[in-house]
Design a protein around this motif. Structure first.
Motif, short mmCIF file in Angstrom:
data_model
loop_
_atom_site.label_atom_id
_atom_site.label_comp_id
_atom_site.label_asym_id
_atom_site.label_seq_id
_atom_site.Cartn_x
_atom_site.Cartn_y
_atom_site.Cartn_z
N VAL A 205 110.77 8.27 -55.06
CA VAL A 205 111.08 9.04 -56.21
C VAL A 205 112.52 8.84 -56.98
O VAL A 205 112.38 8.71 -58.05
N SER B 113 108.18 18.88 -61.61
CA SER B 113 108.50 18.90 -60.65
C SER B 113 107.44 19.90 -59.42
O SER B 113 107.13 19.33 -58.32
N TYR B 114 106.71 20.75 -60.25
CA TYR B 114 106.19 21.94 -58.91
C TYR B 114 104.62 20.60 -59.21
O TYR B 114 104.12 20.97 -58.27
N PHE C 201 103.45 17.53 -59.46
CA PHE C 201 103.94 16.16 -58.88
C PHE C 201 104.55 17.41 -56.77
O PHE C 201 103.80 16.52 -56.23
N ASN C 202 104.81 18.09 -56.12
CA ASN C 202 105.43 18.74 -54.88
C ASN C 202 104.00 19.12 -54.94
O ASN C 202 103.50 18.53 -53.72
N LEU C 203 102.91 19.74 -55.63
CA LEU C 203 101.97 20.39 -55.03
C LEU C 203 101.60 19.11 -54.73
O LEU C 203 100.04 18.90 -54.00
N ARG C 204 100.75 18.26 -55.50
CA ARG C 204 100.16 16.84 -55.73
C ARG C 204 100.08 16.48 -53.86
O ARG C 204 99.79 16.28 -53.04
N GLN C 205 101.73 16.28 -53.37
CA GLN C 205 102.68 15.69 -53.07
C GLN C 205 101.52 16.64 -51.39
O GLN C 205 100.95 16.22 -49.88
N ALA C 206 102.00 18.41 -51.04
CA ALA C 206 101.33 19.47 -50.10
C ALA C 206 99.98 18.96 -50.10
O ALA C 206 99.95 19.22 -48.68
N ARG D 283 99.21 15.58 -48.14
CA ARG D 283 99.48 16.09 -46.60
C ARG D 283 98.55 17.51 -46.16
O ARG D 283 98.24 16.98 -44.90
#
Length: 120
Positions: free
Chosen positions: A62, A102-103, A105-110, A113
């Motif tokens: 981060v 932001s969306y 990179f957040n989507l990639r992390q989701a 997971r």
């Protein structure tokens, strides 16, 4: 949830090279040719290099992700302002880039997971 350890793999070394070259290009354009057509092209190129660097960096800390998203967004705003000569357009470009990145990179992390929960 455990925190992933950062390893210096070939992908991460390539990402670091892209980030360093992108930041160097941004510094060069600000010092030598601020506000010219060449600087607009350099800002777009630097933004693409920084974005590619973030894509190759796994896991993305981060402390690197947030400033790079800011630099990419400011590069887009800079290019928009000196192309359109409109502060409003530049502000819209900055806000849109922050939201999209932001969306993304957040989507990639989701997805990572979710994929890890499928494998178990």
């Amino acid at each position: 949830m455990t925190k992933k350890r950062f390893d210096w793999t070939l992908s991460n070394l390539f990402a670091a090279l892209l980030l360093v070259v992108g930041i160097g290009l941004l510094l060069w354009l600000l010092i030598t040719s601020f506000g010219t057509r060449l600087s607009v092209e350099a800002a777009v190129t630097a933004g693409v290099l920084l974005l590619a660097g973030l894509v190759f960096l796994h896991p993305t800390p981060v402390t690197i992700l947030a400033p790079m998203i800011g630099l990419i967004s400011l590069s887009a705003g800079y290019a928009t302002y000196f192309s359109a000569h409109s502060w409003f357009s530049a502000l819209v470009a900055i806000v849109m880039m922050v939201a999209i990145l932001s969306y993304g990179f957040n989507l990639r992390q989701a997805l990572r997971r979710r994929h890890s929960s499928w494998s178990h």
